[in-house]
Design a protein around this motif. Structure first.
Motif, PDB file in Angstrom:
ATOM      1  N   GLN E  84       5.480  -3.474  -3.864  1.00 51.41           N
ATOM      2  CA  GLN E  84       4.047  -3.212  -3.673  1.00 51.41           C
ATOM      3  C   GLN E  84       3.211  -4.381  -4.183  1.00 51.41           C
ATOM      4  N   GLU E 176       3.558  -1.185   1.156  1.00 49.23           N
ATOM      5  CA  GLU E 176       2.183  -1.655   1.378  1.00 49.23           C
ATOM      6  C   GLU E 176       2.121  -3.143   1.702  1.00 49.23           C
ATOM      7  N   ALA E 179      -1.528  -4.627   1.848  1.00 51.83           N
ATOM      8  CA  ALA E 179      -2.555  -4.329   0.846  1.00 51.83           C
ATOM      9  C   ALA E 179      -3.232  -5.629   0.437  1.00 51.83           C
ATOM     10  N   HIS E 208      -1.517   2.487   3.520  1.00 54.58           N
ATOM     11  CA  HIS E 208      -2.712   3.320   3.463  1.00 54.58           C
ATOM     12  C   HIS E 208      -3.643   3.012   4.627  1.00 54.58           C
TER      13      HIS E 208
END
Ligand SMILES: Nc1ncnc2c1ncn2[C@@H]1O[C@H](COP(=O)(O)OP(=O)(O)OP(=O)(O)O)[C@@H](O)[C@H]1O
Ligand SMILES: Nc1ncnc2c1ncn2[C@@H]1O[C@H](COP(=O)(O)OP(=O)(O)OP(=O)(O)O)[C@@H](O)[C@H]1O
Ligand SMILES: [Mg+2]
Ligand SMILES: [Mg+2]
Lengths: 340, 287, 235, 387, 254
Positions: E84, E176, E179, E208
């Motif tokens: 991440q 992710e 991100a 997301h």
């Protein structure tokens, strides 16, 4: 590949200087100091492979040095074994001890690893010190023979010993160079940079770390064995923590994680410490602060500083300049709160 | 049985000294990530300053100790400013070597000022007391009590005061600490001040039962490092517990196992504990 | 309220930010847009004193603050909620928040009140108040970071990409929260990738590109700007 | 030759603070360099300094008296001292340096590790070792160019034992320092004690460089209620051991290994009372050798403290060396000098006899008259040794 | 079906971060995992890649139980991942980063390194070629000599992809991946993921960014409080009431 050629230049220069030195400056004292410095360099290279390239700072290496020295000393003195056989065995014994220690020690990390190995080193020292019947205890071991002849070549004179040890040093450098510039070396560096990432890339970190640890112990043992046959008297203090701190100092002042660092640092500090002898009782009054200042102003060591300087010069001409070199050890706990 | 009680007391005494030294070390180590090998030199100077105060100006023991705490604390601050602050972004190994440089300097300095020989510190508390079937001197009782008092004070300071929490916060994220308005340089100095003070207390308390000499720091520093790792780096309760564990191991180990091998026992124990719990008995949460 | 004049920031020989001019008026919500590495975080860190500008002046409430230590700047009323959060991982959520109120530590009542406010804003934090901050998920940590910044009751709040790594629902809430904080009287300087959402709540904005401000204007102007739409809104 | 060119020498004068002080050399005089390598920094520095002080005092004295003459040539000494931090490899390096740069015919070293490291090459490179150690191995190996300065401790066994047995009892607990010296001593005294019908109830050692507190060990040593406690090592920590034994209720006598000196111990314990009943070597300060008082006087003047035996022995050794050079008729032939040590001993003027050394043994060790003392009624009394 | 979990559970102290999750990863597809913050997505990835060992349940890879294997062994089976927070060897150049990525497919050892054997030369070249190949794939050849720490965020994400690809994976787990980068760049990365699938690599990602997920994913799993609350295609998920309540909210923006 350009840098390789440049490296070659340095290496040839170094070899030439080493070979010619006894002729240019026939000084028994310098010869002695230099030979001893070569021995330290071998040990420092061993340490460098582990601490510099793999990121595990071992403080057990004075212990390994002592194991090598006592290995050779005991085998030659007590069993009368042939010198060269004993030398090989001493290195193997040290590697074996390294293997056992590494198996457990490498489960710890960072500070814990450093202190764990410090304790291991100290235990080795204590064992040598206490195990009178084998090691001679504080009295030490006398009568260690000089290297026995190989065919017509004998090693009785200081000059011949100088060349012998110089040859071992060159061998060490060659091995280091080849390891560092290989996939295996890259693997070590990857572990240093991020062990977690290395693992998710399918690298068996434990196996690799263990390999480095053993190899690094091997060179410490080799240095110790050479020391034993050069000084020809050993006592438990060669396994004491002051020795590991000396080695670390050499490494750090020279430049940790660089190939030239061990040579530069050892040479510089040994020369410095010898030339401060005139200060007698108070030489530490000068040496201590000098050491501290070196660390503050050349945090990446002399070799590292030179490297940075070249990098800077190069990057000054580029459009997108390099970031400032960061330290290779990042404080994991500070930089990332949590993964995820 | 008698000897057991006596040795427990002896272990307690020596453990108290170890704990105090280890506490100072663990603060600096845990908060600033500096393995301060010069801590032993601070300990040594602590003893010398107390001694000098008593001999030169005839100051009372306790006042001399207070002066020593102050001076050594300031020395710690000086050390931080001159050496460790410039190195704050460097990896710990740099601190280690820099600290060794300081150590060499301070020892040579002490030798220059006070000479290389052994000195004795007379204490007003040399009386022999007999308690519960064991023998001690008042000084030894004082070491035990003093250590506990200092530990409680330190604990309260860290846990119950805002300033104490700032130390802990900084231990965990230096930039984060400055973003909530903490002056991190000041906290670093405070930490060194505390650390030096603790070393001075430990030295002043224990000097009367041993001797004062330039190399006296070596007696405790290695063990103190062992203790803080044993207890979990940066952990205050860990340092205290570790100190006493080592103290007992030495006294009981020397009595019931082997005197000659008691150091090996102590270090082996550490190696075993770390093999089982690679992060020490208390991890950082124990702060 | 805050005025950056000709500020440049260098890392070694590399200039990350060059000659930027930014001003933030009292009560405003100003957004800094820009792709990665454009220099937003560098600007923030310079304002909050973690980084020293190589040139230029920063004036806050008529006092120059460039070069002051981060703690001084926090005390003067500027608090940053950093991109990488900079939490105290082993301290509990509550302890983190309380540390956030460090500058008001003498006013215990006020700190407690702020604590309640933050818990109200982020109920999940109350739920986890005794857990170490390091064990929270990414999004929870982000909330904690904002909460901690609010504890200082800043006059000017610097939010560096607060929506990074957050779930859509939370992102929405997050922007609502920011708007609310702003409406309650705190001036906000916000750095965002999520330009659309940010501009919707912002008064004005600046667009960074490789270390310089290339466009500035009111939120409406920026939303209407083709170049901005293309690069940052992706429509 | 081992003659330094006088013009190279800086004339730094006779200040005793500079370590390698060159003598003031006048026209026609020549300089002989004498080497020293010992611990001058680190934990053992106090010991190194005391040994060096003895040499220095002798050298200064000789030079101030105009040097010495061999076949109409006047010589002065130049003492060159180097720090080896107690490490053998450093001693070896220092020796190489001293030979290379100062051409020293003699090198002194006060620790067995350094001596052994030099013995590896001293015959080959032709220099004499002034060995201050009672480690038997140093002389046992038959090195022809080693002179062992301090006496061997064998002679103490009998008088110590009989005094302790007569005055205190038959139960001995041994708790000396854990240095090799301490161990050797113990290995000699324990069987001897038992031979005389005594019992050894405890036998262990204290490492003064590692133990922070001695209470634990002393407690253990006392648990069998010994009558006599055998202790020793550097005077000061040894005194602490004695003191703590008293604190723990020990009422017997101490038998003190010769490394520790009663007078130095008294400085730590505060009075001779806690040392009551001890038997040990006679402090130099209480000795009645012909040259002792003058030496003590001079040493006090220079260093503001009472000298111990290390300083005394080095002082004598230096003087003997000079006499030996004279007798050999050479300042630069170590073999000749070694062969004339006995002549040197014989020629030593009485006023230099800080210790009376009768002869040098086959193995190169000095044989010194032993003098033993005990503490009785809070005072030092001399004990007669009957050979 | 390439990978499968059965009743996978992970507890941290009292907290159940992943609870009884059954999930299958379809070969050659893009599998997505979404869910609120703290739902246990990253933990789930860590379980699959061996970084964490499960408290209960099992993980299967091509029918083999790999539940207790260490991460390096799992990687060698053909499972790659990114983190991440982008995780690179910051001090090495981009090229060196990626070269190490292929290390697991080589067998030269110390001996080969010291004696420069044939195998050594062959494998050095093999790794370099592989690195060049994946760098071309992620379109990063222009920065290959830069230090990984000094390139832009988006480039770093691509290097992370390249690193994963260099291991010759059959499946990559991307936590992710987009991100902190802007919409334009996000699209670039999305098409890179599609390109990966076209190459026959199975992709499994956490995101997301709904717009992207909905467009990209063949199959989506939704986690909430460690439990699977929904699984299905984009449309199914978009219209799932539980998901909307727990996660998407009204606007379903960005
Ligand atoms: N500590 C540092 N040392 C060197 N260079 C840095 C440092 N921090 C940032 N940079 C460089 O400065 C430039 C601007 O970075 P900055 O973090 O300010 O960008 P940003 O706009 O906040 O980007 P992001 O969206 O990634 O947060 C980048 O090229 C970055 O690599
Ligand atoms: N090492 C750990 N120790 C304790 N708790 C943990 C740990 N790692 C994760 N957790 C907890 O497990 C839960 C799930 O965390 P995880 O990181 O998997 O969430 P996530 O779905 O990836 O969230 P995000 O989208 O915010 O990254 C969280 O409540 C978190 O606090
Ligand atoms: Mg996550
Ligand atoms: Mg940023």
């Amino acid at each position: 590949m350009v840098s390789l050629l440049k490296n070659r230049g340095w290496i040839i220069g170094f070899i030439a200087a080493g070979v010619l030195f006894p002729f240019v400056l026939p000084n028994a004292y310098f010869l002695h100091i230099l030979t001893l410095a070569f021995i330290w360099m071998i040990a420092v290279y061993g340490l460098n492979l582990l601490a510099g390239y793999t990121g595990y700072l071992s403080l057990a290496h004075a212990g390994f040095f002592a194991v090598g020295a006592y290995g050779l000393g005991l085998l030659t003195v007590k069993t009368g074994m042939n010198y060269w056989l004993a030398l090989i065995l001493a290195c193997l014994i040290t590697s074996a001890v390294g293997l056992v220690v590494g198996l457990v020690a490498l489960r710890t990390r960072e500070h814990f690893f450093a202190i764990y190995t410090l304790c291991v080193g100290y235990i080795i020292y204590l064992i040598i010190d206490k195990w009178d019947s084998l090691t001679g205890g504080v009295r030490g071991l006398i009568g260690i023979p000089e290297p026995s002849n190989i065919g017509p070549i004998s090693f009785q004179t200081p000059i011949s010993q100088y060349y012998l040890i110089f040859a071992f040093l060159l061998f060490t450098i060659l091995v280091m160079y080849r390891i560092v510039h290989s996939l295996t070396g890259r693997t070590f560096i990857a572990i240093r940079n991020s062990e977690d990432l290395a693992r998710t890339l399918g690298i068996s970190t434990m196996k690799n770390k263990l390999m480095v640890f053993v190899l690094s112990a091997f060179f410490a043992g080799l240095a110790g064995a050479l020391y034993a046959s050069f000084i020809r008297f050993i006592g438990p203090d060669i396994g004491y923590i002051t020795i590991i701190f000396d080695l670390l100092t050499y490494l750090l002042v020279g430049g940790i994680g660089t190939l030239a660092g061990p040579i530069v640092g050892t040479f510089l500090i040994v020369a410095l410490s010898q030339s401060l002898q005139f200060l007698q009782d108070y030489r530490m009054l000068i040496f201590g602060p000098l050491l501290t200042l070196l660390i503050i102003f050349y945090p990446r060591g002399i070799a590292g500083a030179y490297h940075d300087w070249r990098l800077k010069r190069k990057s000054a001409q580029r459009t997108r300049p390099q970031k400032e070199q960061e330290y290779f050890e990042t404080e994991e706990s500070e930089k990332q709160v949590k993964e995820g | 049985m008698d000897i057991f009680i006596q040795q427990v007391f002896n272990g307690l005494t020596i453990g108290s000294v170890y704990s105090l030294v280890a506490l100072g070390l663990t603060l600096v180590y845990g908060i600033l990530h500096i393995p301060n090998f010069a801590h032993g030199a601070l300990y040594m100077l602590g003893a010398y300053i107390t001694l000098t105060m008593m001999l030169l100006w005839g100051i009372h023991y306790w006042i001399a100790m207070a002066v020593s705490v102050l001076v050594v604390g300031l020395l710690g601050v000086l050390m931080d400013r001159l050496v460790f602050h410039p190195l704050r972004n460097a990896p710990p190994i740099h601190d280690k070597i820099a600290a060794i440089g300081i150590l060499l300097f301070l020892e040579a300095f002490a030798q220059l000022i006070w000479g290389a020989d052994y000195r004795t510190m007379e204490t007003p508390y040399g009386q022999v007391v007999n308690l519960f079937g064991m023998t001690a001197t008042t000084q030894r009782v004082l070491i035990n009590i003093g250590a506990v008092v200092v530990m409680i004070l330190l604990y309260l300071f860290l846990k119950k005061t805002y300033t104490g929490s700032t130390i802990i916060a900084m231990a965990q994220n230096r930039e984060g600490a400055s973003l909530v308005g903490i002056n991190t340089s000041r906290v670093a100095m405070l930490t060194f001040m505390l650390s030096g003070g603790l070393a001075a207390v430990a030295a002043s308390l224990s000097a009367p039962i041993n001797l004062v000499f330039p190399g006296m720091g070596h007696l405790v520093i290695l063990k103190a490092f062992v203790i803080i790792i044993l207890g979990g780096m940066g952990s205050v309760p860990g340092a205290i517990l570790g100190g006493y564990i080592l103290g007992f191991t030495e006294s009981l180990g020397a009595t019931y196992i082997s005197n000659d091998y008691k150091d090996i026992i102590a270090f082996l124990m550490l190696v075993i504990i770390l093999s089982i719990k690679p992060k020490g008995l208390f991890s950082r949460e124990g702060f | 309220m805050l005025e950056l004049t000709d500020v440049s920031i260098q890392y070694g020989s590399f200039t990350a930010v060059e000659n930027i001019n930014i001003h933030v008026g009292k009560g405003e919500l100003v957004v800094l847009l820009g792709s990665n590495g454009a220099g937003k975080s560098s600007t923030f860190n310079t304002i909050s004193g973690l980084q020293k500008p190589s040139a230029g002046t920063i004036v806050f409430e008529d006092r120059p603050i460039q070069g002051a230590g981060p703690d001084k700047i926090v005390r003067s009323g500027i608090v940053q909620c950093a991109e990488d959060r900079k939490l105290f991982p082993q301290m509990t959520v509550k302890e983190n928040l309380v540390m956030g109120g460090y500058v008001h530590r003498r006013k215990r009542k006020q700190v407690n009140q702020s604590l309640q406010d933050v818990f109200e804003l982020f109920p999940i934090l109350q739920e986890k108040k005794d857990q170490p901050a390091g064990s929270l998920s990414g999004g929870q940590q982000q909330m904690l970071a904002i909460g901690r910044a609010l504890m200082a009751q800043p006059k000017l709040l610097l939010l560096d990409e607060p929506s990074i790594g957050l779930a859509p629902l939370i992102v929405e809430q997050m922007f609502e929260v920011i708007q609310k904080i702003n409406q309650d009287g705190t001036t906000v300087l916000l750095a965002e990738q999520n330009a659309f959402a940010a501009l919707k709540i912002a008064d004005r904005g600046y667009v960074f590109e490789s270390g310089s401000v290339v466009v500035e204007g009111t939120a409406e102007e920026l939303l209407a700007n083709d170049r901005v739409r293309k690069a940052y809104i992706g429509a | 030759g081992c003659i330094d060119n006088p013009s190279n020498q800086s004339t730094s004068g006779g200040s005793s603070e500079t370590e390698s002080e060159a003598p003031e050399v006048e026209e026609g005089e020549e300089v002989v360099s004498i080497g020293y390598s010992g611990p001058l920094s680190g934990p053992a520095a106090y010991y190194g300094e005391r040994t060096l002080n003895g040499l220095k005092l002798a050298v200064d004295e000789i030079n101030n008296n105009g040097g010495f003459e061999i076949e109409d040539q006047t010589y002065k000494f130049n003492l060159v001292s180097l720090d080896d931090k107690y490490l053998p490899n450093e001693t070896a390096a220092n020796a190489k340096r001293l030979l290379q740069e100062n051409d020293t015919p003699v090198i002194f070293s006060p620790h067995s590790g350094g001596i052994k490291a030099m013995q590896v090459f001293n015959e080959q490179e032709n220099f004499l070792i002034g060995a201050y150690t009672s480690e038997p191995a140093v002389t046992a190996e038959g090195n022809t160019l080693t002179v062992r300065v301090p006496p061997s401790y064998d002679g103490y066994l009998e008088p110590f034992t009989s005094y302790a047995m007569e005055n205190h009892g038959m139960k001995l607990a041994a708790l000396p320092t854990s240095s090799q010296y301490g161990k050797d001593w113990t290995e000699a005294i324990v069987p001897y004690w038992e031979e005389q019908g005594g019992e050894v109830v405890y036998n262990s050692s204290i490492d003064f460089s590692k133990d922070t507190d001695f209470f634990t060990l002393v407690t253990n040593a006392l648990k069998e209620n010994p009558d006599v406690l055998f202790i020793g090592g550097p005077s000061e920590p040894t005194a602490k051991v004695a003191k703590q034994a008293r604190e723990l209720g020990f009422e017997g006598g101490f038998m003190i290994m010769d490394q520790a000196k009663l007078d130095e111990m008294e400085a730590v314990t505060g009075s001779y009372e806690s040392l009551e009943g001890s038997v040990g070597v006679l402090p130099l300060a209480n000795s009645e050798y012909p040259g002792t008082p003058a030496f003590i006087e001079k040493y006090k003047e220079e260093h503001n403290e009472v000298p111990g035996s290390e300083a005394g022995y080095h002082y004598v050794a230096m003087n003997i060396l000079m006499e030996a050079m004279k007798a050999a008729g050479s300042v630069d032939d170590p073999k000749a000098i070694r062969d004339h040590i006995q002549d040197g001993l014989d020629a030593l003027p009485e006023e230099k006899e800080v210790y009376t050394i009768e002869e040098i043994g086959e193995d190169g060790g000095f044989a010194t008259d032993l003098s033993i003392a005990a503490v009785e009624n809070g005072e030092i009394v001399t004990i007669e040794v009957n050979d | 079906m390439l990978m499968e979990t059965k009743k996978l559970t992970k507890q941290f102290g009292g907290l159940t971060a992943v609870n009884d999750v059954d999930f299958t990863i379809e070969k050659g597809k893009i599998n997505a995992i979404i869910g609120p913050n703290g739902a246990g997505k990253s933990t789930f990835f860590n379980l699959l890649s061996g970084t964490y060992t499960p408290s209960a349940g099992q993980v299967f890879y091509k029918g083999q139980d790999i539940t207790k294997r260490p991460p390096d062994k799992i990687a060698r089976l053909g499972v790659a991942r990114t983190f991440q927070t982008t995780h690179l060897f910051e001090e090495s150049t981009v090229l060196d980063n990626v070269i190490v990525g292929h290390r697991l497919r080589t067998s030269s050892n110390l001996w080969d390194a010291v004696f420069r054997t044939r195998r050594f030369k062959f494998e050095e070249k093999k790794c370099r070629d592989k690195a060049m190949e994946v760098l071309e794939f992620v379109e990063l050849t222009h920065v290959m000599d830069e230090q990984a720490g000094s390139i832009t965020q988006e480039e770093k994400k691509r290097v992370a992809f390249a690193l994963a690809l260099a291991t010759d994976p059959e499946v990559v787990f991307l936590d992710e991946p987009t991100a902190g980068i802007n919409p334009g760049e996000t699209e670039g990365l999305a098409s890179l993921m599609e390109k990966m699938v076209q190459r026959g690599i199975t992709v499994c990602l956490i995101e997301h960014k709904m717009k992207m997920i909905m467009k990209l994913a063949d199959k989506i799993m939704v986690l909430n409080y460690g439990e699977k609350i929904a699984e299905g295609t984009s449309e199914e998920i978009m219209n799932n009431q539980a998901v909307i309540e727990a996660y998407l909210g009204g606007g379903a923006s960005a």
